[in-house]
Write a protein that holds these residues in place. Structure first.
Motif, PDB file in Angstrom:
ATOM      1  N   PHE A  13     -29.519 102.822 -28.330  1.00 41.69           N
ATOM      2  CA  PHE A  13     -29.438 102.960 -29.782  1.00 41.69           C
ATOM      3  C   PHE A  13     -29.206 101.597 -30.443  1.00 41.69           C
ATOM      4  CE2 PHE A  13     -26.327 103.178 -33.235  1.00 41.69           C
ATOM      5  CZ  PHE A  13     -27.031 103.884 -34.185  1.00 41.69           C
ATOM      6  N   LEU A  14     -28.226 100.851 -29.925  1.00 41.74           N
ATOM      7  CA  LEU A  14     -27.925  99.532 -30.499  1.00 41.74           C
ATOM      8  C   LEU A  14     -29.112  98.581 -30.348  1.00 41.74           C
ATOM      9  CD1 LEU A  14     -24.203  99.048 -29.371  1.00 41.74           C
ATOM     10  CD2 LEU A  14     -25.060  99.550 -31.672  1.00 41.74           C
ATOM     11  N   LEU A  15     -29.792  98.688 -29.203  1.00 36.44           N
ATOM     12  CA  LEU A  15     -30.962  97.846 -28.954  1.00 36.44           C
ATOM     13  C   LEU A  15     -32.057  98.131 -29.987  1.00 36.44           C
ATOM     14  CD1 LEU A  15     -31.642  95.816 -26.635  1.00 36.44           C
ATOM     15  CD2 LEU A  15     -33.018  97.636 -25.630  1.00 36.44           C
ATOM     16  N   MET A  16     -32.286  99.418 -30.257  1.00 38.69           N
ATOM     17  CA  MET A  16     -33.332  99.807 -31.225  1.00 38.69           C
ATOM     18  C   MET A  16     -32.975  99.324 -32.626  1.00 38.69           C
ATOM     19  SD  MET A  16     -35.868 101.748 -29.959  1.00 38.69           S
ATOM     20  CE  MET A  16     -36.372 103.268 -30.681  1.00 38.69           C
ATOM     21  N   VAL A  17     -31.710  99.521 -33.012  1.00 39.91           N
ATOM     22  CA  VAL A  17     -31.296  99.113 -34.358  1.00 39.91           C
ATOM     23  C   VAL A  17     -31.386  97.594 -34.480  1.00 39.91           C
ATOM     24  CG1 VAL A  17     -29.375  99.029 -35.988  1.00 39.91           C
ATOM     25  CG2 VAL A  17     -29.848 101.129 -34.739  1.00 39.91           C
ATOM     26  N   ALA A  18     -30.903  96.880 -33.448  1.00 38.55           N
ATOM     27  CA  ALA A  18     -30.958  95.410 -33.490  1.00 38.55           C
ATOM     28  C   ALA A  18     -32.408  94.939 -33.553  1.00 38.55           C
ATOM     29  CB  ALA A  18     -30.263  94.828 -32.261  1.00 38.55           C
ATOM     30  N   GLY A  19     -33.279  95.582 -32.790  1.00 38.99           N
ATOM     31  CA  GLY A  19     -34.697  95.225 -32.803  1.00 38.99           C
ATOM     32  C   GLY A  19     -35.311  95.450 -34.171  1.00 38.99           C
ATOM     33  N   THR A  20     -34.972  96.584 -34.782  1.00 36.65           N
ATOM     34  CA  THR A  20     -35.513  96.917 -36.108  1.00 36.65           C
ATOM     35  C   THR A  20     -35.057  95.905 -37.155  1.00 36.65           C
ATOM     36  OG1 THR A  20     -35.439  99.249 -35.508  1.00 36.65           O
ATOM     37  CG2 THR A  20     -35.625  98.750 -37.846  1.00 36.65           C
ATOM     38  N   VAL A  21     -33.752  95.633 -37.174  1.00 37.35           N
ATOM     39  CA  VAL A  21     -33.219  94.695 -38.174  1.00 37.35           C
ATOM     40  C   VAL A  21     -33.744  93.281 -37.897  1.00 37.35           C
ATOM     41  CG1 VAL A  21     -31.103  93.680 -39.120  1.00 37.35           C
ATOM     42  CG2 VAL A  21     -31.170  96.116 -38.591  1.00 37.35           C
ATOM     43  N   GLY A  22     -33.813  92.909 -36.604  1.00 37.48           N
ATOM     44  CA  GLY A  22     -34.315  91.578 -36.248  1.00 37.48           C
ATOM     45  C   GLY A  22     -35.756  91.388 -36.696  1.00 37.48           C
ATOM     46  N   LEU A  23     -36.581  92.407 -36.452  1.00 34.43           N
ATOM     47  CA  LEU A  23     -37.985  92.345 -36.860  1.00 34.43           C
ATOM     48  C   LEU A  23     -38.095  92.233 -38.386  1.00 34.43           C
ATOM     49  CD1 LEU A  23     -40.834  92.531 -35.551  1.00 34.43           C
ATOM     50  CD2 LEU A  23     -40.792  94.961 -36.080  1.00 34.43           C
ATOM     51  N   SER A  24     -37.213  92.952 -39.069  1.00 33.10           N
ATOM     52  CA  SER A  24     -37.219  92.904 -40.536  1.00 33.10           C
ATOM     53  C   SER A  24     -36.890  91.503 -41.028  1.00 33.10           C
ATOM     54  CB  SER A  24     -36.202  93.893 -41.108  1.00 33.10           C
ATOM     55  OG  SER A  24     -36.558  95.185 -40.751  1.00 33.10           O
ATOM     56  N   PHE A  25     -35.862  90.874 -40.420  1.00 33.65           N
ATOM     57  CA  PHE A  25     -35.486  89.510 -40.812  1.00 33.65           C
ATOM     58  C   PHE A  25     -36.644  88.545 -40.550  1.00 33.65           C
ATOM     59  CE2 PHE A  25     -30.998  90.731 -40.976  1.00 33.65           C
ATOM     60  CZ  PHE A  25     -30.558  89.935 -42.008  1.00 33.65           C
ATOM     61  N   TYR A  26     -37.230  88.665 -39.354  1.00 33.66           N
ATOM     62  CA  TYR A  26     -38.265  87.713 -38.942  1.00 33.66           C
ATOM     63  C   TYR A  26     -39.497  87.803 -39.845  1.00 33.66           C
ATOM     64  CZ  TYR A  26     -42.001  85.640 -36.171  1.00 33.66           C
ATOM     65  OH  TYR A  26     -43.077  84.897 -35.772  1.00 33.66           O
ATOM     66  N   LEU A  27     -40.009  89.035 -40.015  1.00 34.30           N
ATOM     67  CA  LEU A  27     -41.231  89.192 -40.814  1.00 34.30           C
ATOM     68  C   LEU A  27     -40.939  89.115 -42.308  1.00 34.30           C
ATOM     69  CD1 LEU A  27     -42.937  92.047 -38.779  1.00 34.30           C
ATOM     70  CD2 LEU A  27     -43.680  89.684 -38.923  1.00 34.30           C
ATOM     71  N   GLY A  28     -39.723  89.549 -42.695  1.00 34.18           N
ATOM     72  CA  GLY A  28     -39.359  89.531 -44.112  1.00 34.18           C
ATOM     73  C   GLY A  28     -39.345  88.118 -44.668  1.00 34.18           C
ATOM     74  N   ALA A  29     -38.924  87.167 -43.844  1.00 38.04           N
ATOM     75  CA  ALA A  29     -38.850  85.776 -44.303  1.00 38.04           C
ATOM     76  C   ALA A  29     -40.223  85.215 -44.636  1.00 38.04           C
ATOM     77  CB  ALA A  29     -38.192  84.927 -43.217  1.00 38.04           C
ATOM     78  N   ARG A  30     -41.281  85.865 -44.081  1.00 39.60           N
ATOM     79  CA  ARG A  30     -42.633  85.353 -44.324  1.00 39.60           C
ATOM     80  C   ARG A  30     -43.260  85.910 -45.606  1.00 39.60           C
ATOM     81  NH1 ARG A  30     -45.121  86.510 -38.484  1.00 39.60           N
ATOM     82  NH2 ARG A  30     -47.060  86.211 -39.617  1.00 39.60           N
ATOM     83  N   ALA A  31     -42.628  86.954 -46.186  1.00 42.51           N
ATOM     84  CA  ALA A  31     -43.200  87.568 -47.397  1.00 42.51           C
ATOM     85  C   ALA A  31     -42.590  86.921 -48.635  1.00 42.51           C
ATOM     86  CB  ALA A  31     -42.919  89.069 -47.385  1.00 42.51           C
ATOM     87  N   ARG A  32     -43.234  85.861 -49.130  1.00 44.11           N
ATOM     88  CA  ARG A  32     -42.652  85.131 -50.245  1.00 44.11           C
ATOM     89  C   ARG A  32     -43.220  85.563 -51.597  1.00 44.11           C
ATOM     90  NH1 ARG A  32     -39.506  81.718 -47.782  1.00 44.11           N
ATOM     91  NH2 ARG A  32     -40.113  80.798 -45.803  1.00 44.11           N
ATOM     92  N   SER A  33     -44.469  85.984 -51.647  1.00 47.84           N
ATOM     93  CA  SER A  33     -45.042  86.402 -52.929  1.00 47.84           C
ATOM     94  C   SER A  33     -44.771  87.884 -53.159  1.00 47.84           C
ATOM     95  CB  SER A  33     -46.554  86.173 -52.908  1.00 47.84           C
ATOM     96  OG  SER A  33     -47.151  87.099 -52.013  1.00 47.84           O
ATOM     97  N   SER A  34     -44.875  88.306 -54.435  1.00 47.34           N
ATOM     98  CA  SER A  34     -44.640  89.723 -54.723  1.00 47.34           C
ATOM     99  C   SER A  34     -45.741  90.579 -54.094  1.00 47.34           C
ATOM    100  CB  SER A  34     -44.545  89.966 -56.231  1.00 47.34           C
ATOM    101  OG  SER A  34     -45.783  89.737 -56.844  1.00 47.34           O
ATOM    102  N   HIS A  35     -46.965  90.050 -54.023  1.00 51.48           N
ATOM    103  CA  HIS A  35     -48.050  90.795 -53.379  1.00 51.48           C
ATOM    104  C   HIS A  35     -47.742  90.978 -51.887  1.00 51.48           C
ATOM    105  CE1 HIS A  35     -51.859  92.644 -52.997  1.00 51.48           C
ATOM    106  NE2 HIS A  35     -52.462  91.652 -52.363  1.00 51.48           N
ATOM    107  N   GLY A  36     -47.130  89.950 -51.295  1.00 50.45           N
ATOM    108  CA  GLY A  36     -46.733  90.053 -49.894  1.00 50.45           C
ATOM    109  C   GLY A  36     -45.587  91.034 -49.722  1.00 50.45           C
ATOM    110  N   TYR A  37     -44.597  90.974 -50.633  1.00 52.54           N
ATOM    111  CA  TYR A  37     -43.421  91.835 -50.510  1.00 52.54           C
ATOM    112  C   TYR A  37     -43.766  93.307 -50.739  1.00 52.54           C
ATOM    113  CZ  TYR A  37     -38.770  93.768 -51.243  1.00 52.54           C
ATOM    114  OH  TYR A  37     -37.633  94.549 -51.148  1.00 52.54           O
ATOM    115  N   PHE A  38     -44.544  93.585 -51.797  1.00 54.46           N
ATOM    116  CA  PHE A  38     -44.788  94.981 -52.159  1.00 54.46           C
ATOM    117  C   PHE A  38     -45.980  95.600 -51.435  1.00 54.46           C
ATOM    118  CE2 PHE A  38     -42.656  93.350 -56.025  1.00 54.46           C
ATOM    119  CZ  PHE A  38     -41.558  94.180 -55.999  1.00 54.46           C
ATOM    120  N   ALA A  39     -46.979  94.780 -51.075  1.00 50.11           N
ATOM    121  CA  ALA A  39     -48.206  95.359 -50.509  1.00 50.11           C
ATOM    122  C   ALA A  39     -48.681  94.622 -49.267  1.00 50.11           C
ATOM    123  CB  ALA A  39     -49.308  95.354 -51.576  1.00 50.11           C
ATOM    124  N   ALA A  40     -47.789  93.868 -48.643  1.00 50.06           N
ATOM    125  CA  ALA A  40     -48.115  93.141 -47.410  1.00 50.06           C
ATOM    126  C   ALA A  40     -49.359  92.271 -47.584  1.00 50.06           C
ATOM    127  CB  ALA A  40     -48.308  94.121 -46.248  1.00 50.06           C
TER     128      ALA A  40
END
Lengths: 582, 85
Positions: A13-40
């Motif tokens: 469970f902890l591994l899955m949650v850590a993986g999910t949050v980690g992936l969010s941090f990693y890919l989230g940092a790359r979405a700088r424009s609103s088009h990237g944030y809202f519509a990838a």
């Protein structure tokens, strides 16, 4: 039932949650424009988006709820599978491509596109928020109920934990990371459901009449506040007693005691010809001022469990009166019409490149979701005869079935179940936050925002909506999750689908007609729910016979009402679509 | 897996309308099958509960058939529109 805390389950469970949050941090940092944030950035491959559709859509209600319903009430749970999938054809055949063609970020974009109307944008933004919030309620209720047995946390702690993790995911992420999380979650859910189904069929059906119970299990609360099972303190120690599991075959039609491995049709035949020991729904009473819950053994015919009408909320279809039947028809209509109106599903069409990708991703989604729903039939019936059902919690049917095979499978299935909640909740909050930024702040209030301000507004809105979801989850504790989901679908179908269909297929539609249809559809369905028999019984503690309406699911009335309002108001007003073309 | 940009195909109106017609026809066919199932469960409860197909109750066979039909209709729609393009 008390569950032994599994260190493997917690680790996975902890591994899955850590993986999910980690992936969010990693890919989230790359979405700088609103088009990237809202519509990838419209950059997601159609196959990834199709599986992400499954990740978004297959919520806790789909996985834990349906499997649990089938395990305890048979075919009725599968009716939800059928209804949930059927709605995807509406999405594919009439909604997907026009929505992609007309919109950019939110459902309101598409609806407002032909008239460039802030009024339509505001009305659609309003319906998006309402639908998202209502759909968040069963997700949070499901989360609280799930975390309780898995991690040994209290209900409120489970709701708060899920709400907090999701807010972190949404605030640090955007549609790119959300999409990849949904892709992984959807893929894992289908894969592990397939593994579970294969194991169920390999095990076949076995007869265990010697383990059948002859008397009810009584759970009482002692003067010390502790719970007792048939007079013995509830717990896992040697001096204590746990609630005994149920769900075993007592007799098969051909008199055999073990079938060995079976195929998909053979398995259903074997269940159909069996007599099965289950548990009756909890019978609650008060004795000497203290609550007593009783689970009586119930022997059922496998054949009867493959007929509709066993679930308490569906028993009306067996009665002669019309209104209970209409309640069922209304729910099935809402499931059919609601899928293509859910905001977190609709915004996923903006993450792909073009209409062809929107179409192809929906087809992939239908394939994955349809295959999963077929598996729910075998997981549910497999759990029914696994000898591992918890009579006090139907939601645990699938994880406990997995536990009857191996601890590791239990850990994996439980962790995936938890991420299904995270995935659906984060999708809903992203949709609602985007709607606040685009439809209300930029659209209705006409405040000019640059890219980073737009994202900041959406993130602040997401935190507030996450907080509201936690509060709603706490307020609706104990409410029937399936009923809540049915209501969310009914509101979505009444508010959004008529407006979208009329805009696409009737040239006489006007701006005023669309606004009126969305507002009336939303408010009428909300009002209907507020005064229906189920709310009187569950929320107000009143006699359901005194309810203001005759059945609890509003879709059968409010969906046609919304269509009628659009037609009447359009005929009586303003500039039509065909006028704009001239 | 990423594409370069977010695009909207500017298809001729006739192509869009043809696709809409195909979609509506397929949706009508599926809606009739779905509506028939709900109608039988609601108003012919005894009959659908007691009838079997190849040893499997009709309720289950019809329900599984609807799921299979959903997937089949989706694939047919995809194939028809691939040809149209």
């Amino acid at each position: 039932m008390v569950y032994e805390t599994s260190s493997i389950a917690i680790a996975v469970f902890l591994l899955m949650v850590a993986g999910t949050v980690g992936l969010s941090f990693y890919l989230g940092a790359r979405a700088r424009s609103s088009h990237g944030y809202f519509a990838a950035g419209g950059s997601i491959h159609w196959f990834v988006n199709g599986i992400a559709f499954a990740g978004d859509y297959l919520s806790a209600a789909s996985f834990l709820g349906i499997c649990g319903m089938i395990a305890f009430y048979g075919f009725d749970g599968f009716l939800y599978s059928i209804g949930y999938l059927a709605g995807w054809l509406v999405a594919l055949l009439v909604i997907a491509e026009p929505l992609k063609r007309l919109g950019k970020y939110t459902f309101a974009d598409a609806l407002a596109s032909k008239f460039q109307s802030d009024g339509i944008r505001t009305a659609a933004g309003f319906s998006t928020l309402i639908v998202s919030l209502v759909y968040l309620v069963p997700q949070m209720v499901g989360a609280g109920a799930l975390v309780k047995p898995l991690l040994g946390l209290a209900y409120w702690q489970g709701v708060t934990l899920v709400g907090s993790i999701v807010v972190v995911i949404v605030v640090t992420a955007g549609m790119v990371s959300t999409t990849y999380v949904q892709f992984l979650k959807g893929g894992l859910l289908v894969l592990f459901s397939l593994i579970l189904t294969v194991l169920v069929m390999m095990r076949g059906v076995e007869v265990h009449p010697e383990e059948a119970r002859s008397h009810p299990q009584r759970i009482t609360v002692g003067a010390d506040g502790a719970k007792y099972v048939d007079g013995v303190r509830l717990g896992l120690k040697e001096s204590e007693r746990n609630v005994a599991p149920v769900g075993r075959v007592l007799e098969m039609a051909d008199g055999s005691t073990k079938t060995g491995p079976l195929g998909p049709v053979g398995y259903l035949r074997a269940i159909s010809g069996s007599r099965i020991e289950l548990s009756s729904p909890a019978k609650k009473s008060i004795e000497d001022g203290r609550p007593v819950v009783e689970y009586a053994p119930r022997v059922v015919d496998g054949r009867a469990m493959m007929a509709p009408g066993n679930l308490p909320t569906f028993q009306g279809i067996r009665r002669a009166e019309v209104y209970p039947k209409l309640d069922f028809v209304s729910l099935m209509l809402a499931l059919f019409a609601g899928t293509a109106s859910l905001p977190h599903i609709l915004i996923r069409y903006y993450t792909v490149r073009d209409q062809a990708s929107a179409r192809k991703s929906t087809i992939v989604g239908i394939g994955a979701i349809g295959f999963f729903y077929l598996l729910t039939l075998y997981i549910g019936f497999g759990a029914m005869v696994s000898g591992a059902l918890d009579p006090s919690d139907s939601n645990m049917a699938a994880p406990l079935l997995a536990k009857s095979f191996s601890e590791l499978l239990f850990a994996a299935v439980s962790a995936i179940a938890f991420t299904t909640v995270l995935g659906t909740v984060s999708g809903l909050i992203v949709a609602a936050g985007g709607s606040v930024a685009h439809d209300f702040v930029a659209g209705m209030l006409r405040i000019q925002l640059n890219d980073s301000q737009m994202i900041r507004v959406a993130k602040i809105a997401s935190i507030i909506i996450g907080g509201l979801a936690i509060l709603a989850g706490l307020a609706f504790e104990g409410m029937n999750v399936s009923y809540l989901v049915g209501w969310a679908f009914a509101i979505a179908a009444s508010a959004n689908l008529p407006a979208l269909l009329m805009l696409l297929f009737w040239k006489g539609t006007t701006k005023q007609g669309i606004i009126a249809g969305v507002v009336v559809g939303t408010l009428a369905s909300l009002l209907w729910i507020a005064v229906c028999p189920e709310m009187f019984k569950t929320m107000y503690g009143l006699d359901p016979a005194r309810a203001w309406v005759l059945f609890s699911q509003p879709g059968l009335v409010t969906i046609p009402l919304s269509f009628a309002v659009i037609v009447v108001v359009s005929l009586a007003s303003g500039e039509r679509i065909e006028d704009r073309r001239e | 897996m990423h594409h370069a940009a977010n695009e909207v195909d500017h298809e001729p109106e006739s192509v869009i309308q043809r696709r809409q017609r195909i979609g509506l026809v397929l949706l009508t066919i599926f809606s009739l099958a779905y509506g028939g199932f709900i109608g039988l469960c609601t108003f012919a409860y005894t009959w659908i509960s007691e009838t079997s197909v190849a040893g499997v109750p009709l309720t289950v066979a019809y329900g599984v058939g609807l799921i299979a039909m959903s997937i089949a209709v989706a694939m047919i729609y995809g194939l028809m529109n691939r040809e149209a393009k």
